[in-house]
Design a protein around this motif. Structure first.
Motif, short mmCIF file in Angstrom:
data_model
loop_
_atom_site.label_atom_id
_atom_site.label_comp_id
_atom_site.label_asym_id
_atom_site.label_seq_id
_atom_site.Cartn_x
_atom_site.Cartn_y
_atom_site.Cartn_z
N ILE A 413 0.82 -1.21 0.00
CA ILE A 413 0.00 0.00 0.00
C ILE A 413 0.86 1.27 0.00
CG2 ILE A 413 -1.57 1.37 1.44
CD1 ILE A 413 -3.03 -1.19 2.14
N GLN A 414 1.95 1.27 0.79
CA GLN A 414 2.77 2.47 0.87
C GLN A 414 3.40 2.80 -0.49
OE1 GLN A 414 3.30 -0.31 2.55
NE2 GLN A 414 5.47 -0.87 2.71
N HIS A 415 3.62 1.76 -1.32
CA HIS A 415 4.21 1.99 -2.63
C HIS A 415 3.21 2.65 -3.59
CE1 HIS A 415 7.33 -1.45 -1.90
NE2 HIS A 415 7.59 -0.35 -1.20
N HIS A 416 1.93 2.49 -3.32
CA HIS A 416 0.92 3.12 -4.18
C HIS A 416 0.99 4.64 -4.05
CE1 HIS A 416 -1.49 -0.85 -3.48
NE2 HIS A 416 -0.42 -1.03 -4.23
N PHE A 417 1.05 5.13 -2.81
CA PHE A 417 1.15 6.57 -2.61
C PHE A 417 2.47 7.10 -3.16
CE2 PHE A 417 -2.10 5.53 0.55
CZ PHE A 417 -3.03 6.54 0.32
N THR A 434 4.14 18.33 -1.29
CA THR A 434 3.07 18.98 -2.06
C THR A 434 2.24 17.93 -2.79
OG1 THR A 434 4.46 20.93 -2.39
CG2 THR A 434 2.56 20.68 -3.85
N ALA A 435 2.93 16.94 -3.40
CA ALA A 435 2.23 15.90 -4.13
C ALA A 435 1.31 15.10 -3.20
CB ALA A 435 3.23 14.97 -4.81
N ARG A 436 1.82 14.76 -2.00
CA ARG A 436 1.01 13.99 -1.06
C ARG A 436 -0.19 14.80 -0.57
NH1 ARG A 436 1.55 9.16 1.84
NH2 ARG A 436 -0.50 8.79 2.77
N GLY A 437 0.01 16.08 -0.38
CA GLY A 437 -1.11 16.93 0.02
C GLY A 437 -2.21 16.95 -1.03
N MET A 438 -1.81 17.00 -2.30
CA MET A 438 -2.79 16.97 -3.39
C MET A 438 -3.55 15.65 -3.40
SD MET A 438 -0.36 18.61 -6.37
CE MET A 438 -1.54 18.33 -7.70
N LEU A 439 -2.86 14.55 -3.18
CA LEU A 439 -3.50 13.24 -3.18
C LEU A 439 -4.46 13.10 -2.01
CD1 LEU A 439 -0.34 11.10 -4.05
CD2 LEU A 439 -2.34 11.43 -5.53
N ASP A 513 -6.36 1.79 2.21
CA ASP A 513 -5.94 2.85 3.12
C ASP A 513 -7.08 3.87 3.30
OD1 ASP A 513 -4.64 5.63 3.72
OD2 ASP A 513 -3.07 4.17 4.19
N PRO A 514 -7.33 4.33 4.53
CA PRO A 514 -8.42 5.31 4.76
C PRO A 514 -8.27 6.58 3.95
CG PRO A 514 -7.65 4.39 6.85
CD PRO A 514 -6.69 3.91 5.79
N ASN A 515 -7.02 6.95 3.61
CA ASN A 515 -6.80 8.18 2.85
C ASN A 515 -6.96 7.99 1.34
OD1 ASN A 515 -6.18 9.84 5.10
ND2 ASN A 515 -4.11 8.98 5.17
N ALA A 516 -7.17 6.75 0.91
CA ALA A 516 -7.31 6.47 -0.51
C ALA A 516 -8.78 6.53 -0.92
CB ALA A 516 -6.73 5.08 -0.83
N ASP A 517 -9.01 6.54 -2.24
CA ASP A 517 -10.37 6.50 -2.75
C ASP A 517 -10.97 5.13 -2.51
OD1 ASP A 517 -10.16 9.06 -3.61
OD2 ASP A 517 -10.09 8.62 -5.74
N ASP A 518 -12.28 5.11 -2.34
CA ASP A 518 -12.99 3.85 -2.16
C ASP A 518 -13.07 3.08 -3.47
OD1 ASP A 518 -14.68 1.85 -1.05
OD2 ASP A 518 -16.42 2.90 -1.84
N ARG A 519 -13.42 3.78 -4.55
CA ARG A 519 -13.57 3.17 -5.87
C ARG A 519 -13.76 4.27 -6.89
NH1 ARG A 519 -19.91 1.40 -5.96
NH2 ARG A 519 -20.61 2.91 -4.42
N VAL A 544 -3.75 4.54 -9.32
CA VAL A 544 -2.59 3.85 -8.78
C VAL A 544 -3.11 2.88 -7.74
CG1 VAL A 544 -0.30 4.10 -7.76
CG2 VAL A 544 -1.27 5.97 -9.13
N SER A 545 -2.85 1.60 -7.92
CA SER A 545 -3.49 0.61 -7.08
C SER A 545 -2.69 -0.68 -7.06
CB SER A 545 -4.92 0.36 -7.58
OG SER A 545 -5.62 -0.47 -6.68
#
Length: 620
Positions: A413-417, A434-439, A513-519, A544-545
């Motif tokens: 999972i950490q590699h996806h972010f 900055t990139a992580r904040g956008m995600l 991950d809770p911070n990721a999109d559901d679908r 990215v999944s």
């Protein structure tokens, strides 16, 4: 019910000569009306395969042994489809026909993840249980969970989720109306459903005094439904519960507390990768003991579908059937990607440079998006997302068609972010923070800096337009495509990239991950303030999944896959399920690309050959 000399009156014979339903009440006719966008041949194939499964598998009118059926009161079988080929359409078609033939309870096991459960639930409500939510619809079935619970963002207890009001259960069963249940394939959910069945359904079944038939359809049955004998015997406190899914499923109709003697059940495992199901130990209660059936897919070879009589069980069957509409309506699976269209170079071997491969794949995706947008004549993703529409139908009709890419860097999972951050940094974002904040904000769009890259050095982008033209020529020669695919000139492509495609492309991480999109989100949304409608969020998205995308979630309009994952011990079923680029992509197949290592591509080809051999064996 017909008596069998010397045997119990509880032998299930209701389905040998079922009453013909009135067309207005026919579940099949309602479902058939929802099969829009299919060719006449494809629609006939769905019906023919559904009727074949119903008669040869569920009802088994020509093979059933009354003595054995009376003793066991359950049948188990398996239906093999192809990855993203229409297994859900088959399940819903079988459900519709089964209800019309007197099956009382339909249970759909819809995946091991919440996103899959909701995706299947929404489709069932839209297609099988179609129509306006009114009193007539309420009376014709009992749906569990209710839409307000299943689709709500508010957390409900599982007891509430799977509540089956006993008074409604008794009323529906007495009236011959079905109970339709969509359950998540997770032990807590299954235990909650089993308790609800015992408390609220079994007593009503026993009181009926007639045979009652339960049909359980297990979507993606190789995921979670294969018994691990070693773990089961050890009852590991952490993993043991996860491996109890097969027992929990069987307990739906055969719990330790016992079930009514007039309850008969059929379990059907639906999967594209049945190897584990076929090889599992005999003590697994879900092992396919009674029937194996293979679904068919459209191509230009095989036995034709009997369109005049889809119920003809004796029509010859093969793994594929000829589709007169041509490649635009073919199933584009392994036979297309790895064999027939090899000259089109749909598969691209990656290099030793992760960044170079990422850059090449993203350029391929964006150029393909510009070509598809030009062909469609619709509003581009950047403009559509800034616009509001008067109706939901207008938003669907005028906005760009979904265009998707899958970037699969790893199972971790950490590699996806990290992979999503790498993509944004390549596109011109200054740093990872900055990139992580956008995600995390959920609206990471490609920056203007990528447009400047394009203008400064267009050559690597132009090459993709040339490659797509060459691919189209190879596809036309192999499959006899008419008319030829159209392509805009480079200036048109560049303008669309600058104005619409690059600024309209979102980067999304989809995992647990809770911070990721559901679908993915492909449905328009309504603005609560204005009442207007917004275009679907994921008109142009790079997902990215990892494993979550390898099991049932569908990416609409997928053209590009970058597969950087490798495995020291690759499993055939897992690797086949990873190939989300399979599907009905014939209308833009020349724009599709799979980026993976040469070793991985070789494995994919080998897995396809084995997969086809299994399919042919089942068909024969």
């Amino acid at each position: 019910m017909k008596a069998v000399p010397g045997h119990s009156q509880l032998v299930e014979h209701v389905y040998f000569n079922p009453p013909s339903p009135q067309e207005a009440d026919s579940w099949w006719e309602r479902y058939k009306a929802q099969l829009v966008g299919l060719t006449d041949t494809a629609r006939a194939s769905v019906e023919a395969d559904s009727r074949y499964i119903l008669q040869r598998g569920i009802l088994a009118a020509d093979t059933a042994e009354p003595e054995e059926w009376s003793f066991r009161r359950s049948r188990t079988g398996l239906v093999m489809g192809s990855v993203q080929s229409g297994k859900t359409a088959s399940m819903l078609g079988v459900s519709a026909l089964a209800i019309d033939h007197g099956i009382d309870v339909i249970v759909v096991l819809a995946g091991t993840r919440l996103s899959l459960w909701r995706q299947t639930y929404e489709r069932l409500v839209q297609q099988l249980d179609s129509g306006e939510e009114n009193a007539q619809k309420f009376k014709r079935r009992l749906l569990c969970p209710a839409p307000g619970i299943a689709l709500s963002n508010q957390t409900q207890t599982l007891r509430t989720t799977y509540r089956l009001p006993s008074a409604q259960v008794r009323q529906r069963l007495r009236q011959g109306r079905p109970l339709i249940i969509v359950a998540m394939k997770q032990t807590d959910h299954l235990h909650a459903l089993a308790a609800s069945l015992r408390d609220n359904v079994f007593k009503a079944v026993k009181e009926l005094g007639r045979p009652v038939h339960m049909l359980v359809l297990d979507d993606e049955a190789d995921d979670g439904s294969v018994l691990d004998a070693i773990v089961e015997s050890s009852q590991d406190p952490i993993y043991g519960n996860l491996k109890q899914i097969p027992r929990a499923i069987a307990n739906l109709w055969d719990p330790p507390q016992g079930s009514p003697e007039n309850l008969f059940s059929t379990y059907i495992a639906y999967t594209a990768t049945p190897q584990a199901n076929l090889l599992q130990e005999d003590h697994n209660p879900l092992a396919p003991r009674d029937f194996l059936i293979s679904l068919r897919t459209p191509l230009d070879i095989g036995h034709p579908v009997d369109t005049t009589d889809p119920g003809n069980l004796n029509a010859p069957r093969s793994s594929t059937y000829p589709e007169a509409a041509g490649i635009r309506s073919y199933y584009t699976g392994g036979e297309v990607f790895y064999r027939r269209a090899e000259a089109a170079k749909l598969c691209v071997a990656t290099t030793n440079s992760v960044q170079q491969d990422l850059a090449d794949a993203v350029r391929a995706f964006l150029v393909a998006g510009a070509i598809r947008l030009n062909r469609s004549g619709r509003i581009g993703p950047a403009s559509a997302l800034a616009k509001q529409f008067d109706t939901k139908q207008e938003a669907l009709a005028k906005a760009a068609l979904p265009h998707s890419m899958l970037y699969h860097p790893s199972a971790e999972i950490q590699h996806h972010f990290q992979g999503a951050e790498d993509l944004l940094i390549w596109a011109g974002i200054q740093d990872r923070a900055t990139a992580r904040g956008m995600l995390d904000a959920g609206n990471a769009r490609l920056p203007r800096a990528l447009v400047e890259q394009l203008l400064a050095d267009p050559a690597p982008w132009v090459r993709w337009l040339e490659k797509y033209r060459a691919s189209a020529e190879a596809i036309e020669q192999e499959f006899g495509v008419l008319p030829s695919a159209s392509f805009p000139d480079w200036q048109t492509v560049e303008n669309l990239l600058i104005r619409e495609v690059i600024p309209g492309t979102r980067i999304a991480v989809v995992n647990s991950d809770p911070n990721a999109d559901d679908r993915p989100a492909y449905a328009p949304s309504q603005d609560t303030d204005t009442g207007k409608w917004k275009a679907p969020r994921d008109l142009c998205t790079i997902f990215v999944s990892g494993n979550v995308m390898a099991r049932g979630l569908t990416l609409e309009g997928m053209t590009t896959a970058l597969f950087q994952r490798s495995s020291a011990n690759p499993l055939a079923d897992t690797q086949m399920q990873m190939q989300r680029w399979f599907g009905y992509r014939g209308s833009y197949i020349e724009l599709c690309r799979v980026f993976a290592s040469s070793d991985q591509l070789s494995l994919f080809r080998d897995y396809h050959d084995v997969d086809e051999a299994v399919r042919n064996s089942i068909t024969e």
